[in-house]
Design a protein around this motif. Structure first.
Motif, short mmCIF file in Angstrom:
data_model
loop_
_atom_site.label_atom_id
_atom_site.label_comp_id
_atom_site.label_asym_id
_atom_site.label_seq_id
_atom_site.Cartn_x
_atom_site.Cartn_y
_atom_site.Cartn_z
N TRP A 266 0.79 -1.24 0.00
CA TRP A 266 0.00 0.00 0.00
C TRP A 266 0.82 1.29 0.00
O TRP A 266 0.30 2.34 -0.34
N PHE A 267 2.06 1.22 0.35
CA PHE A 267 2.84 2.47 0.36
C PHE A 267 3.42 2.77 -1.01
O PHE A 267 3.86 1.87 -1.71
N LEU A 275 3.96 7.27 1.25
CA LEU A 275 2.63 7.84 1.03
C LEU A 275 1.60 6.72 0.92
O LEU A 275 1.86 5.69 0.32
N MET A 276 0.44 6.97 1.54
CA MET A 276 -0.64 5.99 1.40
C MET A 276 -1.97 6.71 1.45
O MET A 276 -2.06 7.84 1.93
N SER A 277 -3.01 6.07 0.93
CA SER A 277 -4.32 6.68 1.12
C SER A 277 -5.16 5.77 2.00
O SER A 277 -5.05 4.54 1.95
N ASN A 316 0.26 13.69 8.80
CA ASN A 316 1.68 13.36 8.80
C ASN A 316 2.06 12.61 10.06
O ASN A 316 1.75 13.07 11.16
N ILE A 317 2.73 11.51 9.90
CA ILE A 317 3.31 10.85 11.08
C ILE A 317 4.82 10.94 10.90
O ILE A 317 5.40 10.27 10.04
N ASP A 331 8.76 10.95 6.68
CA ASP A 331 7.45 10.82 7.32
C ASP A 331 6.59 9.78 6.61
O ASP A 331 6.85 9.43 5.47
N VAL A 332 5.55 9.36 7.34
CA VAL A 332 4.47 8.64 6.68
C VAL A 332 3.37 9.66 6.44
O VAL A 332 2.98 10.38 7.35
N ILE A 333 2.94 9.77 5.19
CA ILE A 333 1.92 10.76 4.83
C ILE A 333 0.66 10.03 4.41
O ILE A 333 0.71 9.16 3.53
N ILE A 334 -0.44 10.36 5.12
CA ILE A 334 -1.68 9.62 4.89
C ILE A 334 -2.72 10.54 4.27
O ILE A 334 -3.08 11.57 4.83
N LEU A 335 -3.17 10.14 3.09
CA LEU A 335 -4.21 10.92 2.40
C LEU A 335 -5.58 10.36 2.81
O LEU A 335 -5.82 9.16 2.68
N LEU A 336 -6.44 11.23 3.31
CA LEU A 336 -7.78 10.79 3.72
C LEU A 336 -8.69 10.75 2.50
O LEU A 336 -8.84 11.76 1.79
#
Ligand SMILES: [Zn+2]
Ligand SMILES: [Zn+2]
Length: 379
Positions: A266-267, A275-277, A316-317, A331-336
């Protein structure tokens, strides 16, 4: 999507058509290789171009690999798979004494070889797929390669006994001969590879039975190597002396391992960032929610969606991404992403109908909402 599909078509690389004969391939390769050789061409892209040309030629000049490439393209079993060794016999291509540049570089059968300079074996290029986890923390992997190694029976000399190898009398062990020719009033001197010993400087009277005088034998070798953290597709690791040993002894070539990083489920990767959504329902966005998923560092990744979050925004984590090469992690960036049920039940529809006035924007407010949205976006 496979990474390999970004590669250019091999025929295109060499500028030949699909039906090109071996002769046409060689001709195209020779002129391109001369043009882009890094020693001759200082353009920043020349090195990569040169590698691309070598690879294209290695595949297309091998009838088996070419047939496979014609059928499967770059995703064929030989291409994207674990490994494929590229052997280019430069001595066959450039012949004797043709081009110092190539004979020096590849240690092939160039005319300038002498007894004092040891010949060098061919290098091997293999491709190896590695799991995504290696980008996160590095690791160790292995490849198996068919390598020409020095023959045990004759210690690489090629002779049945040590008396069976003699210094070539034609060239006195030099591997090359100078011929003097009278052309009209001129004396022309040409120097070329020794016809008696083919440039080896020695003659084998009674060849070793085990290797038929070649002084080397192909063996499958398993080679372990370390993969550095932060690794990405296209990275090449060079291992000196792990390539082929040349015929009748000399310095072994190198083994070059080109790494192909497998995709993460998923990344996506952007440098050190991951990056992931994340699909979330409308209530989760409005009310907030904490989601926990497994992560590459074996610690759960806890994603806190605050109340009143917006779909399309990111969270952002910090410090849980890939190493950035300066002792830190990205970072881990999560798109909602807004999740809506594919087949809402009749009950859900009627409940939504009753919530519409609270959740939706009324027709007469729509224009103002559009304006506010535009202002937000531009600020
Ligand atoms: Zn032998
Ligand atoms: Zn000779």
């Amino acid at each position: 999507m496979s990474v390999m599909s970004d590669k250019r078509d091999y025929y295109e690389v060499l500028g030949v058509n699909k039906g090109a004969t071996d002769k046409e391939l060689k001709k195209a390769f020779r002129s391109l290789a001369r043009k882009y050789h890094p020693d001759k061409n200082s353009d920043p892209g020349a090195d990569d171009k040169f590698k691309e040309i070598q690879e294209a030629f290695a595949i297309l000049s091998d009838s088996e690999k070419r047939a496979q490439y014609d059928r499967f393209g770059h995703s064929g079993p030989q291409m994207g798979g674990g490994f494929s060794g590229f052997d280019i016999r430069y001595e066959d291509l450039f012949g004797s004494g043709l081009d110092d540049l190539f004979s020096n570089l590849f240690g092939g059968g160039g005319g300038r070889r002498s007894r004092t300079r040891q010949s060098r074996g061919q290098s091997i290029l293999v491709r190896k797929k590695i799991p995504f986890q290696m980008a996160f923390e590095g690791g160790s992997e292995e490849v198996s390669v068919d390598t020409f190694l020095s023959c045990d029976s004759c210690s690489g000399s090629g002779g049945a006994t040590s008396d069976d190898v003699e210094i070539c009398s034609t060239c006195r062990g030099q591997g090359q001969v100078t011929q003097t020719r009278q052309v009209g009033p001129f004396v022309q001197q040409t120097s070329g590879i020794c016809p008696t010993c083919q440039g080896r400087g020695k003659i084998i009277i009674n060849p070793c039975k085990d290797c038929r005088g070649e002084g080397r034998k192909k063996k499958k070798q398993t080679i372990r190597f370390n993969v550095p953290e932060g690794v990405d597709t296209g990275m090449r690791l060079r291992m000196r002396g792990k390539g082929h040993v040349p015929p009748q002894g000399g310095i072994a070539g190198d083994l070059e391992i080109e790494l192909i990083l497998e995709n993460h489920p998923w990344f996506e990767r952007d440098g050190a960032e991951l990056l992931m959504s994340l699909p979330v329902g409308f209530p989760d966005l409005m009310l907030g929610r904490t989601v926990t998923i497994p992560h590459l560092d074996d610690k759960p990744l806890v994603i806190k969606i605050p109340a009143n979050s917006l779909a399309g925004h990111t969270l952002n984590i910090p410090g849980r991404g890939l190493p950035n090469g300066r002792g830190r992690r990205g970072d881990v960036i999560i798109l909602l992403k807004l999740h809506t049920p594919k087949k809402p039940s009749r009950n859900l529809k009627s409940q939504l109908e009753s919530l519409k006035s609270d959740l939706s924007i009324a027709d007469d407010d729509l224009e103002n909402s559009i304006l506010d949205e535009a202002k937000d976006r531009r600020s």
